[in-house]
Scaffold this active site. Sequence first.
Site, mmCIF file in Angstrom:
data_model
loop_
_atom_site.group_PDB
_atom_site.id
_atom_site.type_symbol
_atom_site.label_atom_id
_atom_site.label_comp_id
_atom_site.label_asym_id
_atom_site.label_seq_id
_atom_site.Cartn_x
_atom_site.Cartn_y
_atom_site.Cartn_z
ATOM 1 N N LYS A 1 66.527 62.589 51.367
ATOM 2 C CA LYS A 1 67.293 62.180 51.421
ATOM 3 C C LYS A 1 68.636 63.816 51.589
ATOM 4 O O LYS A 1 68.638 65.101 50.469
ATOM 5 C CB LYS A 1 68.319 61.650 50.415
ATOM 6 C CG LYS A 1 67.456 60.326 49.908
ATOM 7 C CD LYS A 1 68.131 59.309 51.106
ATOM 8 C CE LYS A 1 67.668 57.826 50.731
ATOM 9 N NZ LYS A 1 68.055 56.844 51.936
ATOM 10 N N ASP B 1 67.764 53.512 61.773
ATOM 11 C CA ASP B 1 68.054 52.387 60.476
ATOM 12 C C ASP B 1 69.048 51.527 61.014
ATOM 13 O O ASP B 1 68.794 50.309 61.054
ATOM 14 C CB ASP B 1 67.875 53.275 59.242
ATOM 15 C CG ASP B 1 67.631 52.424 57.859
ATOM 16 O OD1 ASP B 1 67.910 50.988 58.110
ATOM 17 O OD2 ASP B 1 67.467 52.955 57.257
ATOM 18 N N LYS C 1 63.083 46.981 58.674
ATOM 19 C CA LYS C 1 63.102 46.379 57.713
ATOM 20 C C LYS C 1 63.370 44.587 57.837
ATOM 21 O O LYS C 1 64.111 44.800 58.299
ATOM 22 C CB LYS C 1 64.766 47.114 56.024
ATOM 23 C CG LYS C 1 64.602 48.839 55.864
ATOM 24 C CD LYS C 1 65.803 49.542 55.744
ATOM 25 C CE LYS C 1 65.311 50.870 55.410
ATOM 26 N NZ LYS C 1 66.419 51.489 54.509
#
Length: 377
Positions: free
Chosen positions: A168, A243, A267
């Site tokens: 991250k 994302d 996802k």
Amino acid sequence: MIQTCVLHRVSLPLKLPMHTAHGHVREKQAILVQLIDADGIEGWAECVALAEPTYTEECTDTAWVVLTRHLIPRFARWLRQAPQPIHPSRAGEAFDDVRGHLMSRAAVEMAVWDWYAARTGQPLVDLLGGGRDRVEVGATLGMSDSLDLLAEAADAMVEQGFRRVKLKIAPGRDHAPIQAIRTRHPHLAMAADANGSYRPEDLRGLRELDGYNLQFIEQPLPEDDWFDLAELQADLQTPICLDESIRSERELRLAARLGAARVLNVKPGRLGGFGPVLRALRAAEQAGMAAWVGGMYETGIGRVHGLITAALPQMRYATDLGPSHRYFEQDLLKEPIGFAEPGMIEVPRCAGLAERVDRAAVHRFTTATWRADLTSF
């Protein structure tokens, strides 16, 4: 026919908080959807919305309201009118008039797929077209104030066999931590995830990350910053992975048309379920984009469905969905998910999740329950 829906709102503390550009995640809140038919056959799925509306506008609180007041009643009415026998590929039709709330919609849609697998006795992975017996797993490391501790954490992940380390990052917290790990592990597969924290004035710093041989830089700019994303990708050798930006096949096609990314983080919750995932993957393949499966700190119930998604043939990179013990002292499955061999997890070949769910653990971590007779709507 499916007759009953039970929602279980659960809260599981994480073993270690995850520090991202959005803040600290200390617990996993989730809503479990349990569908039961007249013969007692069940389907399970997880709404993966986070406790705070920082990843998308959805959060656990809003998902609970939307599910109980809007989606489940619509689903019940759709069931009465749907052609029999029900096929899960059509379940999303129940919400055609609903805007957004994709994670809530996905939880119902995926529960229908899970129920259908149990009803027909077919492994869910086969129904979706999966082709792998095992999938590679990567580890995600949060931001740390200590480079030494961060490097030691990366060492531990490598020793445990993880096939990639994803770090991250945020403006001013990128080069030094990446370099600290890359220096110790020059051949390690690495990636960086910015969670949309950079702005156009930060692009120079992002361009300098090209020297670290990263698999991709995930969501460097805000989700709707399409033109700056395209400009950045044109200047970068490192692929951009999207994302938060991609919630539909239409946005995926926009990204491909603009040249805003070369990689898609898949996802199922963010895309609205298994059906939308399959459509998005076909579009990504046509656009020449790579794909892989990210994570949302899922409990074992959502983790199984994510691993089944990671078995699809279009997936090129390691999934973020690691063993349960990395996240929770106790998970919601009778047998927690673990490595079959270092860095590899066996794809669950279950015909529905019901037999794997630890009912006592679900009860222990449940903070609210809602039950509905679907024939009453």
